[in-house]
Design a protein around this motif. Structure first.
Motif, mmCIF file in Angstrom:
data_model
loop_
_atom_site.group_PDB
_atom_site.id
_atom_site.type_symbol
_atom_site.label_atom_id
_atom_site.label_comp_id
_atom_site.label_asym_id
_atom_site.label_seq_id
_atom_site.Cartn_x
_atom_site.Cartn_y
_atom_site.Cartn_z
ATOM 1 N N ALA A 42 1.650 5.851 -5.767
ATOM 2 C CA ALA A 42 1.522 7.480 -6.366
ATOM 3 C C ALA A 42 1.688 7.383 -7.786
ATOM 4 O O ALA A 42 1.383 8.315 -8.254
ATOM 5 N N ILE A 43 2.278 6.394 -8.328
ATOM 6 C CA ILE A 43 2.359 6.369 -9.650
ATOM 7 C C ILE A 43 0.906 6.455 -10.503
ATOM 8 O O ILE A 43 0.872 7.338 -11.456
ATOM 9 N N THR A 46 -1.073 9.687 -10.493
ATOM 10 C CA THR A 46 -0.723 10.602 -11.285
ATOM 11 C C THR A 46 -1.520 10.835 -12.568
ATOM 12 O O THR A 46 -1.704 11.816 -13.110
ATOM 13 N N ASP A 48 -1.123 9.200 -15.243
ATOM 14 C CA ASP A 48 -0.415 9.103 -16.533
ATOM 15 C C ASP A 48 -0.413 7.754 -16.606
ATOM 16 O O ASP A 48 0.539 6.838 -16.275
#
Length: 283
Positions: A42-43, A46, A48
């Motif tokens: 999930a990181i 993102t 990011d």
């Protein structure tokens, strides 16, 4: 070389205890220890880049701290680190195919009968191909004995074999528990069947089942002290109560099937939900 894998996280004391437990077992078995940290997908999702970089840096720091912990717990063992990305359950399922034992920490933070608990360790145990040890943050210093659930099933027999080797290795008594609940005797839940068989006969049958299961263990492991427990009542409660003062609890689980990602047997699921000691689920 055989290998033991342990999940490393930022969960604090529970994760550290899991690493120490796994390292000590790797040292005793002459196995390599694999330290695994999973960065959740999930990181990455993102988009990011800075967040992902921070997560990866934190994961490497956690792995290095775990290496130091493992080396102090079992000096001289071979240690490898493994930084993965993905869903923890999927990563550990894949890893479980090639290891002798998989070790994970629980997120339990105390309490006699905790009512809230994360599900990652349950899902990992359900999906694993190898035995899974779930380690709580509890001090085992004053505890004694290796508790094992005995039910006469093939899974129970494998759990018993695992347990007796552990008891012999650490020089602790083997506490063999067979619990039977009259409510789940065939027909009992519908109000018939049990009336035809007295509880004395059922209790005697339970004693005989336990004796039969232990017969070969007694002869092949004469130096292991064996304590027999036949308990009338819910097996989960009986095993959890016995595990309160034990160094370890071993239970068997059903074979893997289509629902393996979500379900364990009712007893193995129950004891992991009422975790009182390091608990190994054997398939």
């Amino acid at each position: 070389m055989t290998e033991i894998a342990v999940g490393v996280s930022n969960a604090g004391a529970a994760s550290e205890r899991a690493v120490r437990w796994a390292a000590e077992h790797a040292g005793a078995r002459g196995a390599r220890l694999r330290l695994v940290h999973v960065v959740d997908r999930a990181i990455e999702a993102t988009g990011d880049a800075e967040l992902l970089l921070a997560a990866q840096t934190g994961a490497r720091d956690s792995l290095e701290a775990a290496r130091v912990t493992a080396d102090s717990a079992a000096p001289g063992i071979e240690i490898v680190t493994d930084l993965q990305q993905g869903r923890a359950e999927e990563v550990f399922e894949r890893i479980s195919k090639s290891v002798e034992l998989l070790v994970v920490a629980t997120d339990w933070h105390g309490g006699r009968r905790p009512s809230r608990r994360g599900v990652h360790s349950l899902r990992i145990a359900a999906a694993s191909h190898a035995p899974v040890a779930v380690i709580p943050d509890v001090d085992l210093t004053a505890r004694n004995g290796v508790v094992v659930g005995v039910d006469g099933s093939p899974e129970g027999a494998r759990a018993l074999e695992f347990a007796v080797h552990e008891a012999e290795r650490i020089g602790e008594p083997l506490i063999a528990v067979h619990a039977w609940d009259i409510a789940v005797i065939a027909g009992g839940e519908y109000g018939y069947g049990v009336a035809m068989v007295g509880t004395d006969e059922l209790s005697q049958a339970a004693e005989e089942l336990l004796d039969e299961a232990l017969e070969s263990i007694v002869s092949t492991h004469p130096n292991v002290e064996i304590v027999r427990r036949v308990i009338t009542g819910d097996p989960v409660t009986a095993l959890a109560d016995e595990a309160v003062d034990a160094k370890m609890l071993i239970v068997g689980s059903h074979g893997r099937g289509p629902l393996a990602r979500f379900l364990l047997g009712s007893v193995s699921h129950g004891v992991l939900s009422h975790l009182e000691a390091p608990t190994v689920v054997v398939r």
